[in-house]
Design a protein around this motif. Structure first.
Motif, PDB file in Angstrom:
ATOM      1  N   GLN A   1      31.253  57.014  39.967  1.00  0.00           N
ATOM      2  CA  GLN A   1      30.212  56.992  40.610  1.00  0.00           C
ATOM      3  C   GLN A   1      30.370  55.312  40.649  1.00  0.00           C
ATOM      4  O   GLN A   1      30.656  54.501  39.623  1.00  0.00           O
ATOM      5  CB  GLN A   1      29.717  57.792  39.992  1.00  0.00           C
ATOM      6  N   VAL A   2      29.633  54.626  42.050  1.00  0.00           N
ATOM      7  CA  VAL A   2      29.376  53.251  41.951  1.00  0.00           C
ATOM      8  C   VAL A   2      28.055  53.183  41.340  1.00  0.00           C
ATOM      9  O   VAL A   2      26.810  53.796  42.525  1.00  0.00           O
ATOM     10  CB  VAL A   2      29.704  52.574  42.859  1.00  0.00           C
ATOM     11  N   ILE A   3      26.825  52.797  40.559  1.00  0.00           N
ATOM     12  CA  ILE A   3      25.305  52.757  40.510  1.00  0.00           C
ATOM     13  C   ILE A   3      25.156  51.329  40.501  1.00  0.00           C
ATOM     14  O   ILE A   3      25.290  50.726  40.477  1.00  0.00           O
ATOM     15  CB  ILE A   3      25.244  53.285  38.668  1.00  0.00           C
TER      16      ILE A   3
ATOM     17  N   GLN B   1      25.144  54.853  44.611  1.00  0.00           N
ATOM     18  CA  GLN B   1      25.651  53.897  45.626  1.00  0.00           C
ATOM     19  C   GLN B   1      27.398  54.038  46.564  1.00  0.00           C
ATOM     20  O   GLN B   1      27.051  55.027  47.692  1.00  0.00           O
ATOM     21  CB  GLN B   1      25.403  52.491  45.968  1.00  0.00           C
ATOM     22  N   TRP B   2      27.819  54.757  45.568  1.00  0.00           N
ATOM     23  CA  TRP B   2      29.500  55.304  46.648  1.00  0.00           C
ATOM     24  C   TRP B   2      29.777  56.484  45.274  1.00  0.00           C
ATOM     25  O   TRP B   2      29.205  55.905  44.082  1.00  0.00           O
ATOM     26  CB  TRP B   2      30.168  53.776  45.777  1.00  0.00           C
ATOM     27  N   VAL B   3      30.405  57.385  45.536  1.00  0.00           N
ATOM     28  CA  VAL B   3      31.493  58.932  44.877  1.00  0.00           C
ATOM     29  C   VAL B   3      32.571  59.008  45.694  1.00  0.00           C
ATOM     30  O   VAL B   3      32.539  58.910  46.706  1.00  0.00           O
ATOM     31  CB  VAL B   3      30.208  59.877  44.829  1.00  0.00           C
TER      32      VAL B   3
ATOM     33  N   LYS C   1      28.542  56.934  50.065  1.00  0.00           N
ATOM     34  CA  LYS C   1      28.768  56.271  50.845  1.00  0.00           C
ATOM     35  C   LYS C   1      28.227  54.823  50.743  1.00  0.00           C
ATOM     36  O   LYS C   1      27.645  55.618  51.760  1.00  0.00           O
ATOM     37  CB  LYS C   1      30.920  55.485  52.058  1.00  0.00           C
ATOM     38  N   ASP C   2      27.927  53.777  50.954  1.00  0.00           N
ATOM     39  CA  ASP C   2      26.761  52.834  50.816  1.00  0.00           C
ATOM     40  C   ASP C   2      25.309  53.790  50.353  1.00  0.00           C
ATOM     41  O   ASP C   2      24.683  53.539  51.283  1.00  0.00           O
ATOM     42  CB  ASP C   2      26.389  52.212  52.217  1.00  0.00           C
ATOM     43  N   GLY C   3      25.130  54.801  49.886  1.00  0.00           N
ATOM     44  CA  GLY C   3      23.766  56.075  49.210  1.00  0.00           C
ATOM     45  C   GLY C   3      23.725  57.138  50.101  1.00  0.00           C
ATOM     46  O   GLY C   3      23.049  57.386  50.172  1.00  0.00           O
ATOM     47  N   GLN C   4      24.804  57.215  51.352  1.00  0.00           N
ATOM     48  CA  GLN C   4      24.436  58.687  51.985  1.00  0.00           C
ATOM     49  C   GLN C   4      26.061  58.781  52.139  1.00  0.00           C
ATOM     50  O   GLN C   4      27.301  58.682  51.761  1.00  0.00           O
ATOM     51  CB  GLN C   4      24.849  57.962  53.801  1.00  0.00           C
ATOM     52  N   LEU C   5      25.822  60.514  51.626  1.00  0.00           N
ATOM     53  CA  LEU C   5      26.869  61.290  51.824  1.00  0.00           C
ATOM     54  C   LEU C   5      27.436  61.713  52.926  1.00  0.00           C
ATOM     55  O   LEU C   5      27.201  60.947  54.258  1.00  0.00           O
ATOM     56  CB  LEU C   5      25.928  62.921  51.605  1.00  0.00           C
TER      57      LEU C   5
END
Length: 103
Positions: free
Chosen positions: A35-37, A64-66, A75-79
């Motif tokens: 995860q990128v926080i 923001q990223w998983v 990606k960029d906060g969106q599933l």
């Protein structure tokens, strides 16, 4: 402690499931789950103990990223991808964990 909680959520969780050789840490040869926080939001201010802030302050909006097994699911906060399948897969995983721990 926050350090203990973070370890339980990563390598400790993998150990409980008997999967610590495959997951739980960013180690060459293991599946890449990450995860990128984004800490640039008010819930991360003021900055202090980063581990404590991750454990106590992180909210879904900070993620923001998983990546799961190296594949981007957020990606960029969106599933991205099939969210219905993600929900279904999460339920299967939760049911499996419940079965393992006997609850």
């Amino acid at each position: 402690t926050p350090t203990d909680v973070l370890r339980m959520a990563t390598l400790g969780g993998a150990e409980v499931l008997g999967l610590d050789k495959e997951i739980g840490s960013l180690t060459p040869g293991k599946k890449a789950d990450l995860q990128v926080i984004d800490p640039q939001q008010v819930n991360f201010a003021p900055r202090g103990d980063w581990t404590a802030q991750l454990v106590y302050n992180t909210q879904p909006a900070n993620v923001q990223w998983v990546f799961v097994n190296g594949v981007a699911l957020k990606k960029d906060g969106q599933l991205v991808g099939d969210t219905r399948r993600a929900i279904s897969d999460a339920q299967v995983a939760a049911d499996h964990v419940k079965q393992i721990i006997g609850h």
